[in-house]
Design an enzyme around this catalytic site. Structure first.
Site, PDB file in Angstrom:
ATOM      1  N   LYS A 106       0.833  -1.204   0.000  1.00  0.00           N
ATOM      2  CA  LYS A 106       0.000   0.000   0.000  1.00  0.00           C
ATOM      3  C   LYS A 106       0.877   1.267   0.000  1.00  0.00           C
ATOM      4  O   LYS A 106       2.108   1.186   0.187  1.00  0.00           O
ATOM      5  CB  LYS A 106      -0.905  -0.036   1.226  1.00  0.00           C
ATOM      6  CG  LYS A 106      -2.005  -1.113   1.168  1.00  0.00           C
ATOM      7  CD  LYS A 106      -2.711  -1.174   2.519  1.00  0.00           C
ATOM      8  CE  LYS A 106      -3.914  -2.080   2.548  1.00  0.00           C
ATOM      9  NZ  LYS A 106      -4.481  -2.153   3.921  1.00  0.00           N
ATOM     10  N   TYR A 152     -12.509  -2.421  -2.541  1.00  0.00           N
ATOM     11  CA  TYR A 152     -12.960  -2.377  -1.148  1.00  0.00           C
ATOM     12  C   TYR A 152     -14.491  -2.282  -1.035  1.00  0.00           C
ATOM     13  O   TYR A 152     -15.006  -1.838  -0.009  1.00  0.00           O
ATOM     14  CB  TYR A 152     -12.290  -1.211  -0.419  1.00  0.00           C
ATOM     15  CG  TYR A 152     -10.864  -1.539   0.019  1.00  0.00           C
ATOM     16  CD1 TYR A 152     -10.584  -2.692   0.764  1.00  0.00           C
ATOM     17  CD2 TYR A 152      -9.804  -0.688  -0.287  1.00  0.00           C
ATOM     18  CE1 TYR A 152      -9.281  -2.988   1.172  1.00  0.00           C
ATOM     19  CE2 TYR A 152      -8.498  -0.978   0.125  1.00  0.00           C
ATOM     20  CZ  TYR A 152      -8.255  -2.131   0.852  1.00  0.00           C
ATOM     21  OH  TYR A 152      -6.969  -2.426   1.268  1.00  0.00           O
ATOM     22  N   ASN A 175      -1.437  -0.051   7.651  1.00  0.00           N
ATOM     23  CA  ASN A 175      -0.937  -1.413   7.892  1.00  0.00           C
ATOM     24  C   ASN A 175      -0.214  -2.030   6.706  1.00  0.00           C
ATOM     25  O   ASN A 175      -0.055  -3.247   6.625  1.00  0.00           O
ATOM     26  CB  ASN A 175      -2.062  -2.306   8.429  1.00  0.00           C
ATOM     27  CG  ASN A 175      -3.188  -2.473   7.444  1.00  0.00           C
ATOM     28  OD1 ASN A 175      -3.163  -1.889   6.358  1.00  0.00           O
ATOM     29  ND2 ASN A 175      -4.175  -3.274   7.797  1.00  0.00           N
ATOM     30  N   HIS A 177      -1.950  -5.334   1.550  1.00  0.00           N
ATOM     31  CA  HIS A 177      -3.222  -6.053   1.376  1.00  0.00           C
ATOM     32  C   HIS A 177      -2.873  -7.460   0.938  1.00  0.00           C
ATOM     33  O   HIS A 177      -1.921  -7.657   0.179  1.00  0.00           O
ATOM     34  CB  HIS A 177      -4.083  -5.388   0.293  1.00  0.00           C
ATOM     35  CG  HIS A 177      -5.223  -6.271  -0.125  1.00  0.00           C
ATOM     36  ND1 HIS A 177      -6.404  -6.332   0.592  1.00  0.00           N
ATOM     37  CD2 HIS A 177      -5.352  -7.167  -1.140  1.00  0.00           C
ATOM     38  CE1 HIS A 177      -7.213  -7.213   0.024  1.00  0.00           C
ATOM     39  NE2 HIS A 177      -6.601  -7.738  -1.031  1.00  0.00           N
ATOM     40  N   GLU A 228      -9.821 -11.040  -7.052  1.00  0.00           N
ATOM     41  CA  GLU A 228      -8.976  -9.850  -6.984  1.00  0.00           C
ATOM     42  C   GLU A 228      -7.884  -9.873  -8.060  1.00  0.00           C
ATOM     43  O   GLU A 228      -7.534  -8.827  -8.609  1.00  0.00           O
ATOM     44  CB  GLU A 228      -8.368  -9.722  -5.581  1.00  0.00           C
ATOM     45  CG  GLU A 228      -9.436  -9.398  -4.538  1.00  0.00           C
ATOM     46  CD  GLU A 228      -8.926  -9.354  -3.102  1.00  0.00           C
ATOM     47  OE1 GLU A 228      -9.724  -9.037  -2.213  1.00  0.00           O
ATOM     48  OE2 GLU A 228      -7.728  -9.654  -2.870  1.00  0.00           O
TER      49      GLU A 228
END
Ligand code: IDP
Ligand code: MG
Length: 150
Positions: free
Chosen positions: A9, A49, A112, A115, A126
């Site tokens: 990310k 998302y 965080n 993903h 995905e």
């Protein structure tokens, strides 16, 4: 072979952790079959998302994932989904196992770093959302039979 989507990310990219994260996945024996460095559109972020649309953190999450480039990859291998989730650690860095990426580099749930697909089905979905079929590279690795039992 099982497939899983991995994103480094924007915070992981900005902090120079692309190499470290790839290193850990390679070291584990997983096999890279696709990669691209992209600035995620709002449209793709919203599709990716969609399941979190009604959550209080949704707007912040879309802002976060579109705030700077991400490194998107597909990794394959036996139990690739579970293995990558374990290598990344629990969603909340303070609950992630020591030695996991989120434990070793993170503090906050909203920063965080990565993903990873959460099921075999979502690994397929995905992968199809982020990559065209011709972007997936199926290749024989010389070491495969020493890492993969079958
Ligand atoms: P996952 O990334 O471990 O699969 P999910 O529950 O699917 O976790 O949530 C997706 C992402 O949304 C998380 O990785 C994190 O970036 C963000 N997120 C989840 N819960 C919160 C929260 O309570 N506050 C802020 N961000 C959150
Ligand atoms: Mg998730």
């Amino acid at each position: 072979m099982e497939k899983t989507l991995v994103l480094v990310k924007p915070d992981g990219v900005q902090r120079g952790l692309i190499g470290e994260i790839i290193r850990r996945l390679e070291q584990r024996g997983l096999k890279l079959i696709a990669a691209k460095f992209i600035w995620v559109s709002k449209e793709l972020a919203e599709k990716h998302y969609a399941i979190h649309k009604d959550k209080p953190f949704y707007d912040g999450l879309i802002e976060y994932i579109t705030s700077a480039p991400v490194m998107a990859m597909v990794w394959s291998g036996p139990n690739a989904v579970a293995a990558v989730r374990q290598t990344m650690g629990a969603t909340r860095p303070t609950e992630a196992a020591p030695g996991s990426v989120r434990h070793d580099f993170g503090l906050e749930i909203g920063r965080n770093l990565t993903h990873a697909s959460d099921s075999v089905e979502n690994g397929e979905k995905e992968t199809a959302l982020w990559f065209r079929p011709e972007e997936l590279v199926e290749w024989n690795r010389a070491l495969d039979s020493w890492i993969f039992e079958q």
